[in-house]
Scaffold this active site. Structure first.
Site, PDB file in Angstrom:
ATOM      1  CG  ASP A 136       1.253 -16.676  10.192  1.00 14.80           C
ATOM      2  OD1 ASP A 136       1.211 -15.514  10.616  1.00 14.80           O
ATOM      3  OD2 ASP A 136       0.426 -17.548  10.507  1.00 14.80           O
TER       4      ASP A 136
ATOM      5  CG  ASP B 133      -2.382 -12.314  10.545  1.00 15.77           C
ATOM      6  OD1 ASP B 133      -1.171 -12.117  10.303  1.00 15.77           O
ATOM      7  OD2 ASP B 133      -2.767 -12.890  11.585  1.00 15.77           O
TER       8      ASP B 133
ATOM      9  CG  ASP C  33      -3.268 -13.422  15.455  1.00 16.03           C
ATOM     10  OD1 ASP C  33      -3.015 -14.135  16.435  1.00 16.03           O
ATOM     11  OD2 ASP C  33      -3.582 -13.892  14.346  1.00 16.03           O
TER      12      ASP C  33
ATOM     13  CD  GLU D  32      -6.661 -14.204  10.220  1.00 15.18           C
ATOM     14  OE1 GLU D  32      -7.382 -14.828  11.023  1.00 15.18           O
ATOM     15  OE2 GLU D  32      -5.516 -13.811  10.493  1.00 15.18           O
TER      16      GLU D  32
ATOM     17  CD1 TRP E 153      -7.155 -18.089   9.030  1.00 11.97           C
ATOM     18  CD2 TRP E 153      -7.011 -19.221  10.955  1.00 11.97           C
ATOM     19  NE1 TRP E 153      -6.066 -18.926   8.942  1.00 11.97           N
ATOM     20  CE2 TRP E 153      -5.954 -19.624  10.101  1.00 11.97           C
ATOM     21  CE3 TRP E 153      -7.126 -19.817  12.217  1.00 11.97           C
ATOM     22  CZ2 TRP E 153      -5.019 -20.599  10.483  1.00 11.97           C
ATOM     23  CZ3 TRP E 153      -6.198 -20.785  12.601  1.00 11.97           C
ATOM     24  CH2 TRP E 153      -5.151 -21.160  11.738  1.00 11.97           C
TER      25      TRP E 153
ATOM     26  CG  ASP F 155       1.355 -15.632  14.532  1.00 13.27           C
ATOM     27  OD1 ASP F 155       0.687 -14.614  14.334  1.00 13.27           O
ATOM     28  OD2 ASP F 155       1.124 -16.720  13.954  1.00 13.27           O
TER      29      ASP F 155
ATOM     30  CG  HIS G 237      -2.177 -14.766   7.523  1.00 15.79           C
ATOM     31  ND1 HIS G 237      -3.437 -15.109   7.931  1.00 15.79           N
ATOM     32  CD2 HIS G 237      -1.353 -15.111   8.540  1.00 15.79           C
ATOM     33  CE1 HIS G 237      -3.383 -15.632   9.141  1.00 15.79           C
ATOM     34  NE2 HIS G 237      -2.123 -15.638   9.531  1.00 15.79           N
TER      35      HIS G 237
ATOM     36  CE  LYS H 243      -1.289 -19.228   8.300  1.00 12.88           C
ATOM     37  NZ  LYS H 243      -1.322 -19.630   9.689  1.00 12.88           N
TER      38      LYS H 243
ATOM     39  CG  HIS I 252      -5.672 -10.818  13.150  1.00 16.30           C
ATOM     40  ND1 HIS I 252      -5.852 -12.174  13.073  1.00 16.30           N
ATOM     41  CD2 HIS I 252      -6.707 -10.331  13.877  1.00 16.30           C
ATOM     42  CE1 HIS I 252      -6.962 -12.496  13.724  1.00 16.30           C
ATOM     43  NE2 HIS I 252      -7.510 -11.395  14.217  1.00 16.30           N
TER      44      HIS I 252
HETATM   45  C1  RNT Z   1      -3.611 -17.943  12.169  1.00 17.47           C
HETATM   46  C2  RNT Z   1      -4.469 -16.740  12.138  1.00 17.47           C
HETATM   47  C3  RNT Z   1      -5.490 -16.639  13.236  1.00 17.47           C
HETATM   48  C4  RNT Z   1      -4.956 -17.119  14.579  1.00 17.47           C
HETATM   49  C5  RNT Z   1      -5.823 -16.772  15.768  1.00 17.47           C
HETATM   50  C6  RNT Z   1      -5.450 -17.542  16.959  1.00 17.47           C
HETATM   51  O1  RNT Z   1      -2.600 -17.924  11.254  1.00 17.47           O
HETATM   52  O2  RNT Z   1      -3.674 -15.602  12.127  1.00 17.47           O
HETATM   53  O3  RNT Z   1      -5.996 -15.358  13.287  1.00 17.47           O
HETATM   54  O4  RNT Z   1      -3.679 -16.622  14.838  1.00 17.47           O
HETATM   55  O5  RNT Z   1      -7.127 -16.906  15.431  1.00 17.47           O
HETATM   56 ZN    ZN Z   2      -4.557 -13.709  12.412  1.00 22.46          ZN
END
Ligand code: RNT
Ligand code: ZN
Length: 418
Positions: free
Chosen positions: A292, A257, A325, A222, A181, A294, A260, A224, A284
């Protein structure tokens, strides 16, 4: 209500709770080391800001500041987590012995020897991630940079990470999911959208030229939609990443993820779409709030729906690689690990206790009334009893029994940290 009574209630709708518990015990879920230290790692100056469009917010005391603290915190968190745990590391968590620092393009397996020992002693496998952010060589682009020197540096980093992933897989005897990523993108409207993507594609090609055993190392791409400071354009967009994986299905897999995508898109619906084409996919699991962000994973509708789809699509038998994640620096970081991990486990158990055969039958017979009623009624069955039974079977505390332990650890350990 006790477990025996709960078991009977589930049996009445055709669900075997003992079987669900046995199954879930064997499902590996990756625990992301980066919740413990706000995604800092050990190879760069921790006072420098995070880059790549990701952000931790909050300054709750007790961040792990070095490998010893992080491992100690992980160990404590692991003692509160049911199920089969796998470690998930980023390259920036390399451990340099005797102060022999190496830059990311020069990382070697030996820099992860301590982590291998840690995982071995706890019977865990380990996933891995090259770290394409928070580093002076981000210009700010990495694999899509127009500067050949920058791009080569990051390609070399990717190759080094393939070698490390192969080492982790071999040492630990479990496959290593290696996720690519980057936060490469632009704050404002680009003048050239194709150039960075063409370079990104070429860079991943070159990274994956590094030899590895695809049975043991699973490189992922990955996607985004955007990040902080890269709102207008992300090189590794959904179409880019998915197409890369589709065109290179003999050497990598797609990773989704759930933070994303556009806010009304859901990963729960994408899992089956991808599994109709790919033998394996990776996830993720996180919680986006408006973006995003998290946030810590909850036992919420979408997490449960993602878990249900994993179960219904046969994902537990290895087709779906499950990782967490998220990173929250505003609450006790260990509690964040524990509650998020347990919530994902709860969602998986809840999914395993769903009367799926009956739901599928109702759907196939066109009986959508029954489908809705069965699904809704399953929500109020005595799930908590089965969950506590599962925790007991895994020898970890049930709900209501672990937060006090975290508080004690906070008093004893975390408060000592500056
Ligand atoms: C970031 C991605 C990625 C990170 C990690 C730390 O938006 O989700 O996967 O969160 O690699
Ligand atoms: Zn991620």
């Amino acid at each position: 209500m006790n477990y025996a009574e709960a078991k009977e209630k589930y049996a009445a709708i055709g669900v075997d709770t003992d079987r669900a518990i046995e199954l879930l015990k064997g499902v590996s879920v990756s625990l992301h080391c980066w919740q413990g230290d706000d995604v800092r790692g050990f190879d760069t100056d921790p006072s420098k800001p995070l880059t790549g469009g990701i952000q931790t917010t909050g300054n709750y005391p007790g961040r792990a500041r070095n490998p010893q603290e992080l491992m100690q915190d992980l160990d404590f968190a692991l003692s509160l987590l049911p199920g089969k745990k796998k470690m998930n590391l980023h390259a920036c968590y390399a451990i340099f012995e005797d102060g022999k620092w190496e830059d990311r393009d020069k990382l070697r397996p030996e820099h992860f020897k301590k982590w291998v020992e840690f995982c071995k002693a706890r019977g865990m496998g380990c996933d891995f991630n090259p770290t394409f952010f928070s580093h002076p060589k981000c210009d700010p682009l990495t694999l899509s940079s127009p500067c050949e020197e920058t791009r080569n540096f990051w390609i070399e980093h990717g190759k080094a990470c393939i070698r490390i992933s192969q080492y982790l897989a071999e040492e630990l005897g479990e496959e290593c999911v290696m996720n690519i990523w980057t936060g490469d993108g632009f704050k404002d409207i680009p003048g050239d959208r194709l150039g960075p993507r063409a370079r990104y594609r070429d860079s991943i090609d070159r990274i994956l030229e590094e030899p590895y055993d695809f049975g043991k190392v699973k490189p992922c791409v990955e996607s985004k939609v955007f990040g902080i400071g890269v709102e207008a354009y992300t090189a590794g967009s959904a179409e880019f990443s998915l197409l890369y994986a589709a065109k290179n299905a003999d050497r990598c897999i797609p990773l989704m993820d759930n933070g994303h995508y556009h806010p009304t898109e859901v990963v729960s619906d994408k899992i089956s779409a991808l599994l109709a084409f790919f033998p394996e996919i990776a996830l993720h699991v996180t919680r986006p709030i408006r973006w995003d962000s998290d946030h810590v994973v909850l036992f919420d509708d979408e997490t449960r729906e993602i878990a249900s789809e994993i179960v219904r699509c046969g994902g537990l038998e290895g087709r779906v690689k499950i990782a967490l994640d998220y990173f929250d620096a505003s609450i006790n970081r260990i509690a964040a690990w524990v509650v998020g991990y347990r919530n994902l486990q709860k969602a998986l158990l809840f999914a395993l206790l769903s009367p799926d055969a009956a739901l599928k039958k109702a759907q196939d017979e066109g009986d959508f009334t029954r489908l809705m009623v069965l699904r809704e009624e399953a929500k109020t069955l005595p799930f908590g009893e089965v969950w506590n039974e599962y925790c007991a079977a895994c020898d970890v505390p049930g709900d209501g029994q672990w937060l006090e332990q975290v508080r004690e650890y906070e008093e004893k350990e975390l408060k000592k940290r500056g």
